[in-house]
Design a protein around this motif. Structure first.
Motif, mmCIF file in Angstrom:
data_model
loop_
_atom_site.group_PDB
_atom_site.id
_atom_site.type_symbol
_atom_site.label_atom_id
_atom_site.label_comp_id
_atom_site.label_asym_id
_atom_site.label_seq_id
_atom_site.Cartn_x
_atom_site.Cartn_y
_atom_site.Cartn_z
ATOM 1 N N THR A 7 -17.140 161.754 28.178
ATOM 2 C CA THR A 7 -15.899 161.482 27.434
ATOM 3 C C THR A 7 -15.865 160.028 26.974
ATOM 4 N N GLU A 8 -16.795 159.182 27.495
ATOM 5 C CA GLU A 8 -16.665 157.753 27.263
ATOM 6 C C GLU A 8 -17.260 157.345 25.916
ATOM 7 N N LEU A 9 -16.462 156.667 25.104
ATOM 8 C CA LEU A 9 -16.948 156.020 23.897
ATOM 9 C C LEU A 9 -17.443 154.641 24.308
ATOM 10 N N LEU A 10 -18.601 154.252 23.813
ATOM 11 C CA LEU A 10 -19.161 152.938 24.157
ATOM 12 C C LEU A 10 -18.513 151.892 23.249
ATOM 13 N N ALA A 11 -17.231 151.641 23.491
ATOM 14 C CA ALA A 11 -16.416 150.857 22.543
ATOM 15 C C ALA A 11 -16.874 149.412 22.421
ATOM 16 N N ASP A 12 -17.540 148.898 23.463
ATOM 17 C CA ASP A 12 -17.980 147.493 23.431
ATOM 18 C C ASP A 12 -19.415 147.352 22.925
ATOM 19 N N CYS A 13 -20.015 148.472 22.503
ATOM 20 C CA CYS A 13 -21.449 148.464 22.211
ATOM 21 C C CYS A 13 -21.714 148.463 20.703
ATOM 22 N N GLY A 14 -22.661 147.649 20.309
ATOM 23 C CA GLY A 14 -23.151 147.662 18.928
ATOM 24 C C GLY A 14 -24.600 148.134 18.937
ATOM 25 N N ALA A 102 -25.213 140.956 11.865
ATOM 26 C CA ALA A 102 -24.352 141.856 11.069
ATOM 27 C C ALA A 102 -23.406 142.684 11.932
ATOM 28 N N LEU A 103 -23.539 142.577 13.264
ATOM 29 C CA LEU A 103 -22.682 143.382 14.141
ATOM 30 C C LEU A 103 -21.295 142.752 14.260
ATOM 31 N N PRO A 104 -20.250 143.583 14.405
ATOM 32 C CA PRO A 104 -18.894 143.037 14.562
ATOM 33 C C PRO A 104 -18.739 142.290 15.890
ATOM 34 N N ALA A 105 -17.800 141.376 15.947
ATOM 35 C CA ALA A 105 -17.597 140.554 17.151
ATOM 36 C C ALA A 105 -17.228 141.409 18.366
ATOM 37 N N ALA A 106 -16.646 142.576 18.108
ATOM 38 C CA ALA A 106 -16.223 143.445 19.222
ATOM 39 C C ALA A 106 -17.423 143.997 20.000
ATOM 40 N N ALA A 107 -18.590 143.930 19.417
ATOM 41 C CA ALA A 107 -19.796 144.440 20.077
ATOM 42 C C ALA A 107 -20.331 143.375 21.032
ATOM 43 N N THR A 108 -19.882 143.408 22.253
ATOM 44 C CA THR A 108 -20.316 142.412 23.250
ATOM 45 C C THR A 108 -21.534 142.878 24.044
ATOM 46 N N ILE A 109 -21.850 144.145 23.889
ATOM 47 C CA ILE A 109 -23.088 144.725 24.420
ATOM 48 C C ILE A 109 -23.884 145.206 23.201
#
Ligand code: CTP
Ligand SMILES: C[C@](O)(CO)[C@H](O)COP(=O)(O)O
Length: 244
Positions: A7-14, A102-109
């Motif tokens: 169920t988990e979205l990898l929301a912090d991942c780019g 090019a990855l968004p700042a929200a992608a910390t992983i």
């Protein structure tokens, strides 16, 4: 529900999909645009990984000259708005650096994936991300089963007395973004060449945690690898049908 039932979205991942190579060892055009079980080779990892990622968290790094071909394949797959196309560099490391920027700042992983590894699964990505969240790195790898030799002027020598310590790195390779960014800045500053992202992170002094790959995670390198990848995919489909 994501691709592998979690169920988990990898929301912090780019995700950086490295597709900027020249396929020189393949010898029959761009290996990433070849058909594999009805999709271009490069689309398989995107099909596995995109359902786990927020919109805007995936970049595909391609040779500038081939950008229209990759853009058309992305549009045909319905991913034209989901995946950002970025021109690659003369080396894999240069391409990965271009993708990182090019990855968004929200992608910390950050997960780096060879487009030439179409058999990587969402489950493997999730385990690598979990490792990177826990200890900063998670690098897919499998144990070496051959005895590895190093060629020297005096003849071949066995690479290590303890073969059990040897692993072959694959992708995805997943890291804390600050580690990966600093590592690639270091290798660029010092003019170092690395063949995978883990080597850059290791040179920067960070620990590299291996994540054992449970399935054949073949890299399409030579022409003979494509039918082998087709066979493995056919086996997986047969096994999935057997359990349903
Ligand atoms: N300048 C480069 C070189 C390689 N890659 C990517 O890195 C992955 C692993 O590289 P490899 O399998 O060696 O691909 P090629 O470099 O195309 O192969 P070759 O060395 O045979 O030319 C591939 O998905 C490739 O597209 C990249 O993004 N940019
Ligand atoms: C990143 C990699 O797939 C890990 O094994 C490998 O180093 C890529 O090497 P290549 O020569 O760029 O294919």
């Amino acid at each position: 529900m994501t691709a592998f039932g979690a169920t988990e979205l990898l929301a912090d991942c780019g995700l950086i999909v490295a597709a900027g190579g020249s396929s020189s060892r393949f010898g029959h055009g761009n290996k990433l645009l070849m058909d594999l079980a009805g999709l271009p080779v490069f689309c398989h990892c995107l099909r596995a990984f995109l359902p786990l990622l927020p919109a805007g968290h995936a970049v595909l790094v391609v040779p500038a000259v081939s950008e229209p071909l990759f853009a058309a394949a992305l549009a045909a797959a319905g991913w034209g708005e989901r995946v950002r196309l970025v021109p690659g560099g003369a080396s894999r490391q240069a391409s990965v650096q271009a993708g990182l920027a090019a990855l968004p700042a929200a992608a910390t992983i950050v997960a780096v994936q060879d487009a030439a590894r179409p058999l990587a699964t969402a489950e493997l990505l999730a385990r690598c991300v979990a490792s990177a969240r826990a200890c900063g790195s998670g690098v897919a790898a499998h144990r070496v089963v051959d005895t590895i030799k190093a060629a020297t002027a005096e003849g071949a020598v066995t690479a290590t007395p303890d073969r059990r310590a040897l692993w072959a790195a694959e992708t995805p390779q997943v890291f804390r973004r600050d580690w990966l960014a600093a590592a690639y800045e270091l290798v660029a500053r010092d003019g170092l060449e690395v063949t995978d992202d883990a080597q850059a992170v290791q040179l920067a002094g960070h620990p590299v945690q291996l994540v054992e790959s449970q399935q054949d995670n073949l890299k399409i390198t030579r022409a003979a690898d494509l039918p082998l990848a087709n066979f493995i995919l056919a086996q997986r489909r047969a096994e999935a049908n057997d359990v349903t």
